[in-house]
Scaffold this motif. Structure first.
Motif, mmCIF file in Angstrom:
data_model
loop_
_atom_site.group_PDB
_atom_site.id
_atom_site.type_symbol
_atom_site.label_atom_id
_atom_site.label_comp_id
_atom_site.label_asym_id
_atom_site.label_seq_id
_atom_site.Cartn_x
_atom_site.Cartn_y
_atom_site.Cartn_z
ATOM 1 N N ASP A 99 0.677 -1.458 0.018
ATOM 2 C CA ASP A 99 -0.256 -0.010 -0.020
ATOM 3 C C ASP A 99 0.843 1.249 0.094
ATOM 4 O O ASP A 99 0.561 2.100 0.732
ATOM 5 C CB ASP A 99 -1.049 -0.174 1.174
ATOM 6 N N ASN A 119 0.135 -1.911 -4.971
ATOM 7 C CA ASN A 119 -0.854 -1.096 -5.430
ATOM 8 C C ASN A 119 -0.896 0.335 -4.553
ATOM 9 O O ASN A 119 -0.011 0.586 -4.074
ATOM 10 C CB ASN A 119 -2.221 -1.588 -4.984
ATOM 11 N N GLN A 134 -3.621 3.676 0.482
ATOM 12 C CA GLN A 134 -5.262 3.785 0.723
ATOM 13 C C GLN A 134 -5.304 5.151 1.357
ATOM 14 O O GLN A 134 -4.695 5.467 2.194
ATOM 15 C CB GLN A 134 -5.513 2.906 1.780
ATOM 16 N N LYS A 139 -5.878 3.169 -3.564
ATOM 17 C CA LYS A 139 -5.876 1.772 -3.606
ATOM 18 C C LYS A 139 -7.343 1.281 -3.940
ATOM 19 O O LYS A 139 -8.179 2.010 -3.196
ATOM 20 C CB LYS A 139 -5.626 1.197 -2.261
ATOM 21 N N GLY A 185 -4.573 4.049 -8.068
ATOM 22 C CA GLY A 185 -4.628 2.873 -7.541
ATOM 23 C C GLY A 185 -3.817 1.920 -8.249
ATOM 24 O O GLY A 185 -3.098 0.919 -7.734
#
Ligand SMILES: *[C@@H]1O[C@H](CO)[C@@H](O)[C@H](O)[C@H]1NC(C)=O
Ligand SMILES: *[C@@H]1O[C@H](CO)[C@@H](O)[C@H](O)[C@H]1NC(C)=O
Ligand SMILES: *[C@@H]1O[C@H](CO)[C@@H](O)[C@H](O)[C@H]1NC(C)=O
Ligand SMILES: *[C@@H]1O[C@H](CO)[C@@H](O)[C@H](O)[C@H]1NC(C)=O
Length: 566
Positions: free
Chosen positions: A36, A290, A293, A311, A318
């Motif tokens: 993330d 990815n 968030q 994300k 994302g």
């Protein structure tokens, strides 16, 4: 001819499997993956809030992969990486796996570690798995890794290695310890900071490596995902405050501290490779799985700015993520590769580099991109399927060599936004890059190669931070959050990399739109339904001495002593 078949045939013809290569000459392959981590959190992309010296040095000495696309979330991204296939072919295109969910990679599927093992590699994973753990065969050592130290779940606490899951069917929460050395619970390591622990284990793997055997090592860090109580945890809050007190948002401050620990891990690993005389014949890749968030429980304080989306979103925030590659085997080094690559490309690329026969790979979506990256040649890929979630209809595809993207629908209005712009708090710390363990290790390799210097770093950074400077993007008057896609949207990623303007009604783009829709429809026909399941009530760690165990191999699990159950 179908484009996919065309490439498969072409690759089959032009690839020259290097049979008979001495095992000892095959390159070591080291992949370090951040979790993330936002695309704007590597300082080579232009952020002036923190310098990531080791990751930057790796890219500047090697190749910065500017348009490296992944899936939008963890489980699908890791499935794509290890299989070379889009998640729609393995049933992994839906939500991330829950602890206690009986889902796994399809039986008999070729995985990157298994393929490399078949070529004579020793294969090791340290860190996160997140591709199933209902039975032993579902776990890393059942899917091609000789060894695994780490956790099977999506994340754990950074010190306690505990993870909870909601069991909807009985409205309960299950909590358990998830830190394994293969199948053994690694209780004695509880309390150590995750980034340190995984780095220590990675260094042990490198030290213990038989020097005549090629090594594949995947270090899949917990950092910079959220941990206990949905927060990024830091090693020492006082040190964090002293170093990053200039960052007001405490979530962001913690993130940056954890990020620098991750960066240091990259330094220590590369330094160890050099110490062991392995770096001269290694391929080292760093990437994020990815985007960061930006919203909700798992917001970690990462930044995808100025790209649009969090994300989970099929907008570039994302899926267009930080990635760099360094290897002395590169023919061209110290440049920014600006063509599209996808996470599925690593399997055929690395398999071929390891002397594997590409024609033996079945149903690949990835392409062998070694020549593209090593010689700055055109990408072998024209399109990227961003994903199809057949249950919600949320889907997207990038075509025309990366120029155009259509997205159908939205993950949510909260995910499809721009994150906040970062403050410019510091000057880019070029001496830190020059003095980083990564740069020093690479310098020791060969006295006659081109060294980094202030000027070359500035030049490379200028190219790789184009997005942050670009008046099409950062300073665009369209910078306020654009409309959320309710049906199909079209974006011109070349003119509008931050996806501010939906061109779906543009008369001049109708041929492009129908072309992309037709390709997406082709993939709809090929998808296998997602295999997500509810959490199994039988997985309860309370039965297994407080640990997540492979509950469908129940007889192999440590049971809770009787007296503590009652
Ligand atoms: C660090 O700073 C935060 C916010 O300014 C504060 O709440 C916290 O107590 C500080 N921690 C330490 C150990 O100083
Ligand atoms: C587009 O998304 C909708 C749901 O929002 C779905 O019903 C439809 O099937 C999707 N269409 C295509 C062609 O993907
Ligand atoms: C060092 O670099 C030079 C020039 O790039 C190359 O010709 C030579 O083979 C390299 N030597 C080693 C030991 O890698
Ligand atoms: C059971 O769990 C405790 C920690 O709660 C641990 O100390 C002990 O070693 C575990 N027993 C076995 C057999 O793993």
């Amino acid at each position: 001819m179908d484009l996919m078949i065309f490439w498969a045939v072409l690759l089959g013809i032009i690839s020259r499997p290097t049979f008979g290569k001495e095992l000892g000459n095959l390159p070591h392959i080291i992949m370090i993956i951040g979790d993330d981590m936002g695309s704007n959190d590597v300082s080579y992309r232009g952020s002036n809030q923190v310098t990531t010296p080791n990751i930057d040095a790796l890219g500047y000495n090697g190749v910065i992969l500017d348009k490296h696309y992944t899936q939008a979330i963890c489980t699908p991204s890791r499935a794509a990486l290890l299989t070379g296939k889009y998640p729609i072919r393995t049933g992994m295109q839906g939500l991330p796996l829950n602890s206690g969910e009986d889902r796994h990679l399809p039986e008999g599927i070729q995985t990157l570690p298994q393929l490399l093992k078949d070529l004579g590699y020793s294969t090791h994973m340290v860190g996160k798995w997140h591709l199933g753990a209902a039975r032993r065969n579902d776990t890393p050592t059942g899917k091609g890794f000789d060894t695994h130290f780490g956790y099977w779940s999506g994340y754990v606490g950074y010190f306690d290695y505990m993870i909870q899951t909601q069991v909807e069917s009985i409205n309960q929460v299950y909590t358990g310890f998830d830190l394994k050395e293969k199948f053994r619970d690694a209780w004695s390591e509880q309390g150590k900071y995750a980034t340190d622990l995984f780095t220590e284990k990675a260094l042990e793997v490198i030290e213990n490596q038989d020097k005549n055997t090629p090594m594949f090592l995947a270090v899949t860090h917990l950092a910079v995902h959220t941990g206990k109580d949905n927060l990024v945890e830091v090693k020492d809050e006082k040190v964090m405050n002293d170093s990053f007190g200039y960052i007001q948002d405490l979530t962001r401050r913690k993130y940056v501290d954890a990020l620098l620990q991750l960066d240091q891990s990259v330094g220590l690993i590369v330094e160890k490779l050099q110490e062991q005389n392995m770096l001269e014949n290694s391929v080292v890749i760093f990437m994020s799985d990815n985007g960061a968030q930006l919203v909700g429980d798992y917001r970690n304080g990462g930044s995808n700015y100025p790209l649009r989306g969090s994300k989970s979103s099929l907008h570039d925030g994302g899926i267009r993520n930080a990635a760099v590659l360094y290897s002395p085997l590169l023919k061209q080094k110290g440049y920014v590769y600006e063509e599209i690559l996808h996470i599925t490309d690593w399997l055929p690329t690395l398999y071929s580099l390891a002397g594997g026969d590409l024609s033996s790979l079945k149903g690949m979506d990835g392409f062998d991109q070694w020549q593209s990256i090593s010689e700055n040649k055109p990408s072998k890929r024209d399109e990227i399927l961003a994903n199809i979630n057949e249950i919600t209809g949320y889907s997207g595809i990038i075509g025309y060599k990366g120029r155009y993207k259509i997205i159908n629908g939205s993950i949510s209005s909260k995910h499809d936004i721009f994150g906040p712009e970062l403050e410019d708090n510091i000057d880019y710390d070029i001496p830190a890059i020059l003095n980083s363990p990564v740069n020093k290790a690479i310098r020791q390799l060969n006295a006659s190669q081109n060294y980094l210097n202030t000027e070359s770093i500035q030049n490379l950074r200028k190219i790789s931070s184009k997005l942050n400077d670009d008046n099409k993007c950062k300073n665009s008057k369209n910078r306020k959050n654009p409309e959320i896609c309710t049906s199909f949207c079209l974006f011109d990623l070349m003119e509008d990399p931050c996806e501010t303007e939906n061109l779906i009604e543009d008369e001049t783009k109708q041929v492009i739109i129908s072309g992309l829709k037709a390709r997406l429809a082709e993939f709809w026909k090929q998808l296998v339904p997602q295999t997500n399941k509810p959490v199994d009530v039988n997985s309860n760690p309370a039965k297994y001495n407080g640990t997540w165990c492979t509950w469908l191999d129940d007889e192999l699990c440590v049971k809770t002593p009787i007296k503590s159950v009652s």
